[in-house]
Design an enzyme around this catalytic site. Structure first.
Site, PDB file in Angstrom:
ATOM      1  N   ARG B  67      -2.485  72.739  -2.216  1.00 39.64           N
ATOM      2  CA  ARG B  67      -1.762  73.967  -2.492  1.00 39.64           C
ATOM      3  C   ARG B  67      -0.368  73.658  -3.032  1.00 39.64           C
ATOM      4  NH1 ARG B  67      -2.059  77.440   2.555  1.00 39.64           N
ATOM      5  NH2 ARG B  67      -4.138  76.535   2.455  1.00 39.64           N
ATOM      6  N   LYS B 174     -15.112  63.395  10.435  1.00 32.43           N
ATOM      7  CA  LYS B 174     -15.344  64.071  11.700  1.00 32.43           C
ATOM      8  C   LYS B 174     -14.252  65.125  11.901  1.00 32.43           C
ATOM      9  CE  LYS B 174     -12.451  61.533  14.759  1.00 32.43           C
ATOM     10  NZ  LYS B 174     -12.176  60.852  15.982  1.00 32.43           N
ATOM     11  N   HIS B 204     -15.064  55.938  10.570  1.00 35.94           N
ATOM     12  CA  HIS B 204     -14.401  54.738  10.061  1.00 35.94           C
ATOM     13  C   HIS B 204     -14.670  53.515  10.926  1.00 35.94           C
ATOM     14  CE1 HIS B 204     -11.355  56.174  12.891  1.00 35.94           C
ATOM     15  NE2 HIS B 204     -11.043  54.914  13.024  1.00 35.94           N
ATOM     16  N   LYS B 208     -15.675  48.914  10.111  1.00 36.54           N
ATOM     17  CA  LYS B 208     -14.952  47.774  10.654  1.00 36.54           C
ATOM     18  C   LYS B 208     -15.831  46.527  10.684  1.00 36.54           C
ATOM     19  CE  LYS B 208     -11.498  49.987  13.478  1.00 36.54           C
ATOM     20  NZ  LYS B 208     -10.394  49.511  12.658  1.00 36.54           N
ATOM     21  N   GLU B 242      -6.788  54.754  24.050  1.00 37.93           N
ATOM     22  CA  GLU B 242      -5.579  54.856  23.249  1.00 37.93           C
ATOM     23  C   GLU B 242      -4.406  54.924  24.194  1.00 37.93           C
ATOM     24  OE1 GLU B 242      -5.968  57.452  19.412  1.00 37.93           O
ATOM     25  OE2 GLU B 242      -7.347  58.204  20.924  1.00 37.93           O
ATOM     26  N   ASP B 261     -14.353  64.444  20.629  1.00 40.47           N
ATOM     27  CA  ASP B 261     -13.554  63.754  19.620  1.00 40.47           C
ATOM     28  C   ASP B 261     -14.027  62.310  19.414  1.00 40.47           C
ATOM     29  OD1 ASP B 261     -11.460  63.680  17.783  1.00 40.47           O
ATOM     30  OD2 ASP B 261     -10.128  62.690  19.221  1.00 40.47           O
ATOM     31  N   HIS B 266     -18.007  57.991  17.645  1.00 42.17           N
ATOM     32  CA  HIS B 266     -17.753  56.548  17.691  1.00 42.17           C
ATOM     33  C   HIS B 266     -18.544  55.839  18.785  1.00 42.17           C
ATOM     34  CE1 HIS B 266     -14.711  57.601  14.950  1.00 42.17           C
ATOM     35  NE2 HIS B 266     -13.784  57.957  15.810  1.00 42.17           N
ATOM     36  N   LYS B 364      -6.891  59.113  26.279  1.00 47.46           N
ATOM     37  CA  LYS B 364      -5.556  58.962  25.703  1.00 47.46           C
ATOM     38  C   LYS B 364      -4.580  58.626  26.821  1.00 47.46           C
ATOM     39  CE  LYS B 364      -6.318  61.862  21.781  1.00 47.46           C
ATOM     40  NZ  LYS B 364      -6.336  60.746  20.830  1.00 47.46           N
TER      41      LYS B 364
END
Lengths: 314, 513
Positions: B67, B174, B204, B208, B242, B261, B266, B364
């Site tokens: 945009r 995703k 992704h 790897k 994480e 998520d 994964h 997390k």
């Protein structure tokens, strides 16, 4: 870290390597091969080590540098070990041999105890290479022998020698420098029209082993008449033209950096195709350690190439 | 690989010639949502790196759609900055110049017919000027809610239609839905415009090196495969942790949670790679067939009350920094029951894995950033040592470290030096790590190149995505039905107590990665 071991011998070097591993442990990484670099002591030495270090980031290895010093001196071995930040992802052992230790056989004797157990050995001559690398004392230790005709004082003669004395496991950076060219040409033939190639023209500097070799490759792969002509540019290989009934595929690189790809029925396209760095070539060489049959056939193909006198306009 | 072009073999491609890389044929890439973080930090640098490695076709075109009121030059500057800052390979002017010639920018919003017509014109013009040959990939780096309108626009403007000898492909990221039903809906929307073989779903992790290496380790060696089964394996732990919190992503994350998520995509993909049978070849069909097969055998261990755990991080001190809890994150719903830690137990119902639990966990604000697959072996059946000698001996383990510090570790017992027989755990490390990664391609490089080459093996298909939701949905429903929310856990820990209890019930414990 750089550790100097003047007037030393290989068992002292070996002891020091083990000691460093035990005390520091920093470089206890999996090493996948031993790279033996054979060169003369001098300004080219550091350049070769830098290239080896850069390549080691892809292939963690032990680098053993045989730097041949003065032959008319009393025999002495000065060793140097480099690890950590001074050695990329490798550990570098520089062996400076003087007097009798600057001879080929003595060099091989010094390398032997420092080879990693089991791991493959690659020998690399960044400058002048022996006439028959596969029969050289160091060359015999290695599965793979990398030479570089272009960096020799007489590239044409060196290239002739490569052709005459090829043995499985030999390779030359002349061949590696061609990979991008060959990939572009092969990719062009992945696209329609899928026509037979009738003949091919290759042009480059009068002295340019790469130009000879790409001509040889085309002759052997396509089985057609390939003509090698001089070109007016002084940047090694400058043109490959594949002649087909509906029009030619042409890859031309007049300035040595950017190539122009022309195909019938398609817009002209530019490709970045600069000459590759030695470290880049070396990393590619270390990726495969088995005999390169395609290189062998390309070398053999050179004899089928016809020669033109008139310079081709690129 | 001799490339068959409709049965014709390229005389310059020799199967023995392993040096020759495959360069994508003439084509262009259109990125939607080009102003986003992913696009600047990953996609643009990856495209430059590919160009620098000589793997992009001459005349490659990159078109941005957003945009933002930009001219093509402004877009060029953005790409340039992104490349200078994030590219992996050194900057080379001549490579950049070629890439820059193929940059285009089209300004517009997704519901703007005129903008898509403009995009169609741009793409057509690229075919003429740059010779992209009618081959274009559309990278939808946009929220899934925008998929329907963008897909519709692509169909309406004729961008999605391919003719003979040309291709149009779509790349999506995703989340692929938030449950089975929405995933099916999303797939239907995308498949209405693009046939399934032109849809590339990016996970992704699959790009790897270490993940691809799982297959090499397992199937190229005689060492591991014979013990890779229920006879020797006690259980498997797959962790993706994480250390960061939600920060700015809070809005997106609320209502999604860690299980949707990460586990759905994964972790279940990693499980598939770890547990699958040997494919007959590495062709994408064979690989997918084996992955789908093993995913079909995956069942949740019951009862879910005892075999799952979820948590929410609380504020506190983590690694020398004071961090807010989830509910205190800016812009986050203080009442939220969204989990930031999720652990589930799966069983693979086939002969190879009968009775071996697969524990998957993600979270997390955990101890550190790490992704790994740990295969924990059974204890030796009989020890010629008495108990005091092996007091400190744990279970043997093989750990594949996916990131960071890529590599593999084997854990086994060894004698402690001294005049007594005492056995303790030691590790043997394969440091594929810091050395290789520096020069090995980024996941996105590999995946983008595969899209342009039309090589689908590293992209999960429809069926795998839907099957993964089928596995996970009961857990999500179960959690939603509970009156109490997720258990709290302190930032910087390894999750709530309930997660430790979940393993303790069977006498096991989580590895500290």
């Amino acid at each position: 870290m750089i550790i100097d071991l003047p007037s030393s011998n290989t068992s002292a070097v070996n002891r020091k390597l083990v000691e460093l591993r035990e005390s520091g442990g920093v470089f206890a990484l999996g090493r996948v091969l031993t790279l033996v670099v054979v060169t003369d002591d001098g300004p080219d030495l550091e350049r070769a080590i830098d290239a080896a270090n850069a390549a080691s980031r892809e292939h963690p290895c032990r680098v053993i540098v045989l730097a041949r010093g003065q032959r008319r001196a009393s025999p002495r071995l000065d060793a140097q070990i480099r690890v950590g930040g001074d050695a990329g992802a490798s550990e570098v052992v520089v062996l400076r041999g003087y007097g009798a230790l600057a001879a080929e056989d003595a060099g091989a004797g010094m390398v032997m105890p420092l080879l990693l157990p089991d791991a493959p050995v690659v020998a690399w001559w960044p400058g002048e290479a022996p006439a028959k690398p596969s029969e050289d004392a160091v060359g015999r230790l290695a599965q793979r022998r990398i030479t570089d005709a272009l960096s020799s004082k007489n590239p044409t003669k060196a290239f002739e020698q490569r052709r005459r004395d090829y043995a499985p496991g030999d390779t030359d950076l002349t061949w590696t420098r061609l990979t991008h060219w060959r990939a572009q040409l092969a990719a062009a033939l992945d696209m329609p029209p899928y026509e037979e190639i009738g003949s091919a023209v290759v042009a480059g500097e009068p002295v340019s082993p790469s130009t000879e070799l790409v001509a040889g490759w085309l002759a052997s792969a396509l089985g057609v008449k390939v003509k090698r002509s001089p070109s007016e540019h002084a940047n090694g290989l400058s043109l490959v033209r594949l002649v087909r009934p509906s029009g030619s595929v042409e890859l031309a690189r007049p300035d040595g950096k950017t190539a122009r790809l022309t195909q019938p029925g398609q817009p002209e396209r530019l490709v970045a195709l600069a000459r590759r760095e030695v470290s880049d070539c070396l990393a590619e060489e270390l990726r495969r350690l088995d005999p390169d049959e395609v290189y062998e056939e390309a070398l053999a193909g050179v004899s089928q190439v016809t020669r033109g006198r008139t310079p081709v306009k690129v | 690989m001799p490339t068959a072009n409709g049965g014709r073999t390229n005389p310059l491609r020799d199967p023995r010639d392993k040096r020759l890389p495959r360069i994508a044929g003439p084509c262009g890439l259109v990125i939607f949502g080009v102003t986003g973080d992913l696009s600047r930090k990953k996609l643009m640098p990856a495209i430059y790196d590919l160009a620098n490695r000589g793997l992009l076709p001459p005349g490659f075109a990159l078109t941005g759609f957003a945009r933002r009121d930009w001219a093509t030059e402004d877009f060029g500057q953005v790409v340039y900055d992104a490349v200078r800052e994030h590219a992996r390979t050194p900057f080379r002017q001549e490579v950049w110049d070629r890439l820059a010639e193929g940059l285009r920018f089209v300004q517009g919003s997704f519901d703007d017919d005129a903008a898509f017509d403009e995009l169609e014109r741009t793409v057509r013009e690229l075919d003429e000027v740059r010779g992209t040959g009618g081959n274009h990939a559309f990278y939808l780096s946009i929220p899934p809610s925008a998929f329907p309108v963008v897909c519709k626009q692509l169909a309406r403007s004729g961008l999605s239609g391919s003719y003979e000898d040309t291709w149009r492909r779509v790349v999506i990221e995703k989340p692929f839905g938030h449950d089975l039903e929405s995933a099916k809906e999303l797939n239907a929307i995308v498949n209405e415009v693009f046939p399934e073989d032109s849809v590339f779903r990016i996970d992704h992790y699959l790009g790897k090196e270490t993940v691809q290496n799982v297959l090499a380790l397992r199937f190229a060696n005689q060492l591991f495969e014979p013990i890779w089964n229920a006879n020797y394996v006690d259980h498997v732990q797959i962790t993706m942790a994480e250390d960061i919190g939600l920060g700015g992503r809070a809005g997106y994350y609320d209502g999604i949670g860690a299980a949707r998520d990460v586990i759905q995509n994964h972790l279940l993909q990693l499980l598939a790679f770890t547990a699958m049978e040997e494919p007959t070849s590495f062709s994408s069909d064979e690989l997918r067939a084996e992955k789908t097969k093993v995913l079909k055998a995956v069942k949740l261990a019951q009862p879910l009350d005892e075999t799952t755990a979820r948590g929410q991080y609380e504020g506190g001190w983590q690694g020398g920094e004071e961090v807010p809890g989830l509910k205190e994150e800016e812009g986050f719903n203080p009442e939220s029951t969204t989990e930031t830690f999720a652990a589930i137990t799966c069983e693979v119902e086939n002969r190879r894995w009968a009775g071996v639990p697969f524990y998957l966990r993600t979270g997390k604000r955990l101890g550190r950033r790490v992704t790994e697959i740990a295969v924990i072996f059974k204890r030796a059946p009989h020890l010629p040592f008495d108990a005091t000698m092996t007091e400190e001996l744990g279970q043997n383990a093989m750990v594949i470290r996916v990131q960071p510090d890529e590599g593999a570790t084997i854990r086994f017992g060894s004698k402690v030096p001294g005049n007594q027989m005492e056995v303790r755990d030691v590790t043997m490390d394969f440091g594929y790590g810091n050395a290789f990664t520096e020069s090995s391609p980024e996941a996105y490089e590999r995946l983008i190149l595969d899209v342009l080459l039309g090589e689908p093996s590293l992209f999960p298909v429809n069926e795998e995505v839907e099957r993964s939701w089928e596995i996970l949905d009961p857990v999500l429903e179960h959690w939603a039905s509970l009156p109490q929310g997720p258990d709290g856990y302190p930032a910087g820990s390894w999750g709530p107590d309930s997660s430790a209890e979940m393993l303790a019930r069977t006498g096991r414990q989580w590895r500290r990665p």
